[in-house]
Design an enzyme around this catalytic site. Structure first.
Site, mmCIF file in Angstrom:
data_model
loop_
_atom_site.group_PDB
_atom_site.id
_atom_site.type_symbol
_atom_site.label_atom_id
_atom_site.label_comp_id
_atom_site.label_asym_id
_atom_site.label_seq_id
_atom_site.Cartn_x
_atom_site.Cartn_y
_atom_site.Cartn_z
ATOM 1 N N GLU A 1 59.610 9.913 4.667
ATOM 2 C CA GLU A 1 59.407 11.362 4.638
ATOM 3 C C GLU A 1 60.693 12.105 4.297
ATOM 4 O O GLU A 1 60.664 13.118 3.611
ATOM 5 C CB GLU A 1 58.835 11.862 5.967
ATOM 6 N N TYR B 1 58.135 20.341 8.688
ATOM 7 C CA TYR B 1 57.285 19.420 7.925
ATOM 8 C C TYR B 1 57.481 17.978 8.399
ATOM 9 O O TYR B 1 56.529 17.294 8.776
ATOM 10 C CB TYR B 1 57.552 19.514 6.408
ATOM 11 N N ASP C 1 52.900 20.899 3.840
ATOM 12 C CA ASP C 1 53.859 20.897 2.738
ATOM 13 C C ASP C 1 53.277 21.762 1.622
ATOM 14 O O ASP C 1 52.222 22.393 1.778
ATOM 15 C CB ASP C 1 54.167 19.466 2.264
ATOM 16 N N CYS D 1 43.956 18.169 -6.333
ATOM 17 C CA CYS D 1 44.078 19.625 -6.352
ATOM 18 C C CYS D 1 45.489 19.998 -6.797
ATOM 19 O O CYS D 1 46.252 20.631 -6.081
ATOM 20 C CB CYS D 1 43.769 20.181 -4.964
ATOM 21 N N CYS E 1 38.730 19.127 -10.334
ATOM 22 C CA CYS E 1 37.630 19.561 -9.469
ATOM 23 C C CYS E 1 36.403 18.658 -9.610
ATOM 24 O O CYS E 1 35.615 18.527 -8.675
ATOM 25 C CB CYS E 1 37.272 21.010 -9.754
ATOM 26 N N CYS F 1 36.696 16.051 -7.038
ATOM 27 C CA CYS F 1 37.157 16.511 -5.724
ATOM 28 C C CYS F 1 36.073 16.345 -4.670
ATOM 29 O O CYS F 1 34.947 16.810 -4.849
ATOM 30 C CB CYS F 1 37.579 17.978 -5.798
ATOM 31 N N CYS G 1 34.325 24.399 -1.647
ATOM 32 C CA CYS G 1 35.600 25.019 -1.993
ATOM 33 C C CYS G 1 35.427 26.498 -2.331
ATOM 34 O O CYS G 1 34.690 26.871 -3.244
ATOM 35 C CB CYS G 1 36.212 24.280 -3.181
#
Length: 296
Positions: free
Chosen positions: A40, A123, A141, A196, A203, A206, A212
């Site tokens: 991370e 984060y 994030d 995304c 899409c 997705c 959405c």
DNA sequence: CTCCTGTGCT
DNA sequence: AGCACGGGAG
């Protein structure tokens, strides 16, 4: 002019993640909190493909916090290579020392304890709790902010960060159960990174397209304030990078002339050299040469 | 708010 | 050649 809010189907997202998540090495079963903290930190502002080989090397070389803590700063900076923002490497080294000394060589699982470590912000602290320890924590994030802006608020993209609100937005999406919440946090990030995306959202593939808000609103363009873009060419950051690259590539101290060669503007060069000294990224020897910290 | 790196895409 | 990209610290 109230925007429609949509609830996201948590379980569908989690199922999608189980099926579609990229097999990144730090997501393998049995990875320690240390492995997650290192990944991370590296991923804070470096793309996964550049992080991957360096992370593998670090885990081989420094499998526990105490292993990294025992390494000289110069070696840590060299092993960081060109991931960028090398102050992150120094902070991680410092964090490793604190974990070794104060936390029994085990990365803490608690957000507030994590936040006290150098280089660990909102984060990273939540990413470690959720991804390493499977705890319920909103992980926000830039990708997650975009997913929420679109799927929940129906906007084309996230506006400027608003930490409290962003955290509350994602918190509202997470189920109570720790394991499911943690996986949903990972799923939201993965969705933002792979589906995304900023410029060409997929899409069609997705998993939450049907729910959405952005889809329902006809995918309106982003209409908020323009985000400011960072210059790089000619900045002190570029000069610092070039200077440090000289020292990474040599074993011991180098004379000033070797550094003078990488940038012609003497004023900027000296300013950068000075800031690197202040940041502890380089040191000056008694005879006036320069070296990575701890290497003379 | 500004500063901190280096790459990969266009 | 130029541009987009990003979490943490001060």
């Amino acid at each position: 002019m109230e925007t429609a809010s949509h609830a996201l189907p948590a379980l569908e997202l989690v199922d999608w993640f189980d099926a579609a998540a990229r097999p990144l090495p730090w997501r393998a079963p049995g990875i320690t909190g240390w492995g997650v903290l290192v990944s991370e930190t590296m991923l804070q502002q470096t793309p996964v493909n550049r992080v991957r080989p360096i992370w593998e090397e670090w885990m081989q070389r420094w499998p526990r916090p105490s292993d990294l803590a025992a390494a000289p700063q110069a070696e840590v900076l060299r092993a960081w290579g060109k991931l960028g923002y090398p102050r992150r490497a120094l902070r991680l080294h410092e964090a490793a020392g604190a974990i070794a000394d104060q936390h029994g060589d085990v990365v803490p699982a608690d957000v507030d304890t994590l936040l006290a470590l150098p280089g660990v912000g909102t984060y990273t602290a939540r990413a470690v709790t959720a991804f390493a320890y499977g705890k319920r924590a909103p992980v926000v994030d830039t990708n997650v902010r975009r997913v929420v802006a679109r799927a929940v608020h129906g906007a084309g993209d996230a506006g400027p960060p608003s930490p409290k609100r962003d955290l509350a937005d994602v918190d509202a999406l997470l189920p109570e159960d720790d394991a499911t919440a943690a996986k949903l946090s990972a799923a939201l990030m993965e969705l933002g990174q792979t589906v995304c995306t900023v410029r060409s959202p997929a899409c069609d593939s997705c998993p939450v397209a049907a729910d959405c808000a952005w889809q329902h609103a006809g995918r309106p363009a982003y209409d908020g304030p323009a985000k400011k873009v960072q210059k790089f060419a000619g900045t002190d950051r570029q000069v610092r990078g070039k200077l440090l690259d000289v020292l990474r590539g040599t074993d011991g101290p180098v004379p000033r002339a070797a550094l003078d060669a990488v940038w012609s503007d003497a004023g900027q060069r000296d300013r950068c050299l000075d800031s690197l000294l202040v940041d502890g990224l380089i040191e000056q020897t008694d005879d006036g040469r320069f070296a990575l910290p701890g290497e003379h």
